[in-house]
Design a protein around this motif. Structure first.
Motif, PDB file in Angstrom:
ATOM      1  N   VAL A 139      -4.772 -18.845 -35.771  1.00  0.00           N
ATOM      2  CA  VAL A 139      -5.190 -18.725 -37.167  1.00  0.00           C
ATOM      3  C   VAL A 139      -6.704 -18.904 -37.273  1.00  0.00           C
ATOM      4  CG1 VAL A 139      -4.963 -19.658 -39.507  1.00  0.00           C
ATOM      5  CG2 VAL A 139      -2.978 -19.655 -37.981  1.00  0.00           C
ATOM      6  N   HIS A 140      -7.316 -18.099 -38.148  1.00  0.00           N
ATOM      7  CA  HIS A 140      -8.733 -18.238 -38.465  1.00  0.00           C
ATOM      8  C   HIS A 140      -8.847 -18.294 -39.986  1.00  0.00           C
ATOM      9  CE1 HIS A 140     -13.049 -17.902 -37.758  1.00  0.00           C
ATOM     10  NE2 HIS A 140     -13.123 -16.933 -38.659  1.00  0.00           N
ATOM     11  N   VAL A 141      -9.567 -19.270 -40.499  1.00  0.00           N
ATOM     12  CA  VAL A 141      -9.700 -19.450 -41.950  1.00  0.00           C
ATOM     13  C   VAL A 141     -11.039 -18.895 -42.428  1.00  0.00           C
ATOM     14  CG1 VAL A 141      -9.862 -21.128 -43.827  1.00  0.00           C
ATOM     15  CG2 VAL A 141      -8.212 -21.493 -41.975  1.00  0.00           C
ATOM     16  N   LEU A 142     -10.985 -18.078 -43.483  1.00  0.00           N
ATOM     17  CA  LEU A 142     -12.197 -17.655 -44.177  1.00  0.00           C
ATOM     18  C   LEU A 142     -12.327 -18.473 -45.452  1.00  0.00           C
ATOM     19  CD1 LEU A 142     -12.356 -13.723 -44.171  1.00  0.00           C
ATOM     20  CD2 LEU A 142     -13.452 -15.326 -42.606  1.00  0.00           C
ATOM     21  N   LEU A 143     -13.372 -19.285 -45.530  1.00  0.00           N
ATOM     22  CA  LEU A 143     -13.674 -19.993 -46.774  1.00  0.00           C
ATOM     23  C   LEU A 143     -14.511 -19.055 -47.628  1.00  0.00           C
ATOM     24  CD1 LEU A 143     -14.513 -23.709 -45.852  1.00  0.00           C
ATOM     25  CD2 LEU A 143     -12.503 -22.825 -47.033  1.00  0.00           C
ATOM     26  N   THR A 144     -13.847 -18.347 -48.540  1.00  0.00           N
ATOM     27  CA  THR A 144     -14.499 -17.296 -49.308  1.00  0.00           C
ATOM     28  C   THR A 144     -15.269 -17.846 -50.502  1.00  0.00           C
ATOM     29  OG1 THR A 144     -12.495 -16.981 -50.606  1.00  0.00           O
ATOM     30  CG2 THR A 144     -12.764 -15.596 -48.657  1.00  0.00           C
ATOM     31  N   LYS A 145     -16.019 -16.929 -51.120  1.00  0.00           N
ATOM     32  CA  LYS A 145     -16.821 -17.245 -52.308  1.00  0.00           C
ATOM     33  C   LYS A 145     -17.847 -18.341 -52.000  1.00  0.00           C
ATOM     34  CE  LYS A 145     -12.916 -15.837 -55.164  1.00  0.00           C
ATOM     35  NZ  LYS A 145     -12.113 -16.048 -56.390  1.00  0.00           N
ATOM     36  N   ALA A 146     -18.351 -18.333 -50.753  1.00  0.00           N
ATOM     37  CA  ALA A 146     -19.326 -19.346 -50.343  1.00  0.00           C
ATOM     38  C   ALA A 146     -20.597 -19.254 -51.177  1.00  0.00           C
ATOM     39  CB  ALA A 146     -19.647 -19.187 -48.857  1.00  0.00           C
ATOM     40  N   ASP A 147     -20.863 -18.093 -51.776  1.00  0.00           N
ATOM     41  CA  ASP A 147     -22.051 -17.931 -52.626  1.00  0.00           C
ATOM     42  C   ASP A 147     -21.924 -18.709 -53.934  1.00  0.00           C
ATOM     43  OD1 ASP A 147     -21.063 -15.536 -54.772  1.00  0.00           O
ATOM     44  OD2 ASP A 147     -20.043 -15.580 -52.839  1.00  0.00           O
ATOM     45  N   LYS A 148     -20.729 -19.176 -54.267  1.00  0.00           N
ATOM     46  CA  LYS A 148     -20.527 -19.942 -55.498  1.00  0.00           C
ATOM     47  C   LYS A 148     -21.031 -21.382 -55.360  1.00  0.00           C
ATOM     48  CE  LYS A 148     -18.225 -16.604 -57.556  1.00  0.00           C
ATOM     49  NZ  LYS A 148     -18.804 -15.850 -58.682  1.00  0.00           N
ATOM     50  N   LEU A 149     -21.304 -21.814 -54.131  1.00  0.00           N
ATOM     51  CA  LEU A 149     -21.839 -23.150 -53.884  1.00  0.00           C
ATOM     52  C   LEU A 149     -23.217 -23.036 -53.247  1.00  0.00           C
ATOM     53  CD1 LEU A 149     -18.745 -24.993 -52.310  1.00  0.00           C
ATOM     54  CD2 LEU A 149     -19.506 -25.069 -54.688  1.00  0.00           C
ATOM     55  N   LYS A 150     -24.047 -24.045 -53.409  1.00  0.00           N
ATOM     56  CA  LYS A 150     -25.304 -24.096 -52.663  1.00  0.00           C
ATOM     57  C   LYS A 150     -24.988 -24.323 -51.193  1.00  0.00           C
ATOM     58  CE  LYS A 150     -28.251 -25.540 -56.471  1.00  0.00           C
ATOM     59  NZ  LYS A 150     -29.177 -26.571 -57.009  1.00  0.00           N
ATOM     60  N   ARG A 151     -25.965 -24.041 -50.340  1.00  0.00           N
ATOM     61  CA  ARG A 151     -25.714 -24.069 -48.894  1.00  0.00           C
ATOM     62  C   ARG A 151     -25.205 -25.428 -48.405  1.00  0.00           C
ATOM     63  NH1 ARG A 151     -26.325 -21.570 -44.207  1.00  0.00           N
ATOM     64  NH2 ARG A 151     -27.122 -22.694 -42.394  1.00  0.00           N
ATOM     65  N   GLY A 152     -25.805 -26.511 -48.885  1.00  0.00           N
ATOM     66  CA  GLY A 152     -25.385 -27.844 -48.443  1.00  0.00           C
ATOM     67  C   GLY A 152     -23.936 -28.149 -48.770  1.00  0.00           C
ATOM     68  N   PRO A 153     -23.526 -28.029 -50.045  1.00  0.00           N
ATOM     69  CA  PRO A 153     -22.129 -28.266 -50.390  1.00  0.00           C
ATOM     70  C   PRO A 153     -21.158 -27.325 -49.680  1.00  0.00           C
ATOM     71  CG  PRO A 153     -23.486 -28.383 -52.360  1.00  0.00           C
ATOM     72  CD  PRO A 153     -24.377 -27.920 -51.243  1.00  0.00           C
ATOM     73  N   ALA A 154     -21.563 -26.071 -49.457  1.00  0.00           N
ATOM     74  CA  ALA A 154     -20.698 -25.128 -48.747  1.00  0.00           C
ATOM     75  C   ALA A 154     -20.481 -25.584 -47.304  1.00  0.00           C
ATOM     76  CB  ALA A 154     -21.301 -23.721 -48.781  1.00  0.00           C
ATOM     77  N   LEU A 155     -21.562 -25.991 -46.634  1.00  0.00           N
ATOM     78  CA  LEU A 155     -21.443 -26.477 -45.256  1.00  0.00           C
ATOM     79  C   LEU A 155     -20.630 -27.763 -45.197  1.00  0.00           C
ATOM     80  CD1 LEU A 155     -25.061 -25.751 -43.949  1.00  0.00           C
ATOM     81  CD2 LEU A 155     -22.948 -24.613 -43.219  1.00  0.00           C
ATOM     82  N   ASN A 156     -20.780 -28.621 -46.209  1.00  0.00           N
ATOM     83  CA  ASN A 156     -19.975 -29.845 -46.256  1.00  0.00           C
ATOM     84  C   ASN A 156     -18.495 -29.522 -46.398  1.00  0.00           C
ATOM     85  OD1 ASN A 156     -22.200 -31.506 -46.021  1.00  0.00           O
ATOM     86  ND2 ASN A 156     -22.437 -31.834 -48.227  1.00  0.00           N
ATOM     87  N   ALA A 157     -18.184 -28.523 -47.228  1.00  0.00           N
ATOM     88  CA  ALA A 157     -16.786 -28.116 -47.405  1.00  0.00           C
ATOM     89  C   ALA A 157     -16.216 -27.592 -46.096  1.00  0.00           C
ATOM     90  CB  ALA A 157     -16.682 -27.054 -48.502  1.00  0.00           C
ATOM     91  N   LEU A 158     -17.020 -26.808 -45.368  1.00  0.00           N
ATOM     92  CA  LEU A 158     -16.582 -26.288 -44.068  1.00  0.00           C
ATOM     93  C   LEU A 158     -16.361 -27.424 -43.079  1.00  0.00           C
ATOM     94  CD1 LEU A 158     -16.052 -23.929 -42.110  1.00  0.00           C
ATOM     95  CD2 LEU A 158     -18.525 -23.871 -41.660  1.00  0.00           C
ATOM     96  N   GLN A 159     -17.267 -28.380 -43.056  1.00  0.00           N
ATOM     97  CA  GLN A 159     -17.162 -29.504 -42.129  1.00  0.00           C
ATOM     98  C   GLN A 159     -15.903 -30.334 -42.417  1.00  0.00           C
ATOM     99  OE1 GLN A 159     -20.637 -32.036 -42.170  1.00  0.00           O
ATOM    100  NE2 GLN A 159     -20.336 -32.686 -40.063  1.00  0.00           N
TER     101      GLN A 159
END
Length: 203
Positions: A139-159
């Motif tokens: 399985v590979h997950v795509l965390l979509t709509k990453a543009d809806k968050l600023k880069r820091g919060p998006a990377l935190n969500a991924l982490q």
């Protein structure tokens, strides 16, 4: 983009797994909660605007859509899940059919699960991961709509997601993705190249 993905075309909508094409070659399936951005992701990674139909009505995809890339390779768009207005008989049908598809389809090489970066790993997402674990499917997950968050919060969500996946579903990989900004398209292409054994894949 490998030109192979641009060759994707619509073949058929299967009402159930018995109407799928012959179980030969290799295919990668896409699944996700309704309105998580699955159709937009498929369109973006194939470089097409309307291959997968984008609807503002959640739960529209209630069949399995098949997109051949060539004679041996396919992308499979599975029904969206988690939308309350879909009739219970249809939900019950797919609760039975999807685990069978994931476990029994020999040409299936991997599943891409689409999750909204702002609401990742819902109960239904976890159910899909459980079915894939049971089936021994990558399985590979795509965390979509990453543009809806600023880069820091998006990377935190991924982490945070990767930490949870490592603990509960260790074979699962994940990345950020934005269909509108093109973020992460090269990364998902590399994963698809690997699973579909596309010529020229490195690593």
């Amino acid at each position: 983009m490998n030109p192979l993905y641009h060759k994707a075309r619509f073949l058929l909508s299967a009402p159930d797994i018995t109407h799928l094409p012959p179980d030969t070659g290799a295919e990668v399936a896409f699944a996700g909660r309704s309105n998580a951005g699955k159709s937009s992701a498929i369109n973006a990674l194939t470089g097409q605007k309307s291959l997968a139909r984008i609807s503002k009505t959640p739960g529209r995809t209630q069949a399995i859509n098949v997109f051949p890339l060539d004679e041996e390779r396919r992308l499979i768009d599975l029904p969206g899940y988690g939308y309350a207005k879909v009739p219970e008989r249809i939900r019950a049908h797919w609760r039975q059919a999807l685990p069978r598809y994931l476990a029994e389809r020999e040409s299936l090489r991997g599943l891409v699960i689409i999750m909204d970066v702002r609401r990742p790993l819902t109960e239904q997402d976890a159910q899909m991961l459980e079915w894939c674990t049971h089936a021994g499917l990558s399985v590979h997950v795509l965390l979509t709509k990453a543009d809806k968050l600023k880069r820091g919060p998006a990377l935190n969500a991924l982490q945070r997601l990767r930490a949870r996946l490592d603990a509960e579903y260790p074979a699962t990989t994940a990345q950020l993705f934005s269909a509108s900004h093109g973020t992460g398209i090269d990364e998902i292409h590399r994963k698809l190249d690997e699973w579909l054994e596309v010529a020229g894949h490195a690593g």
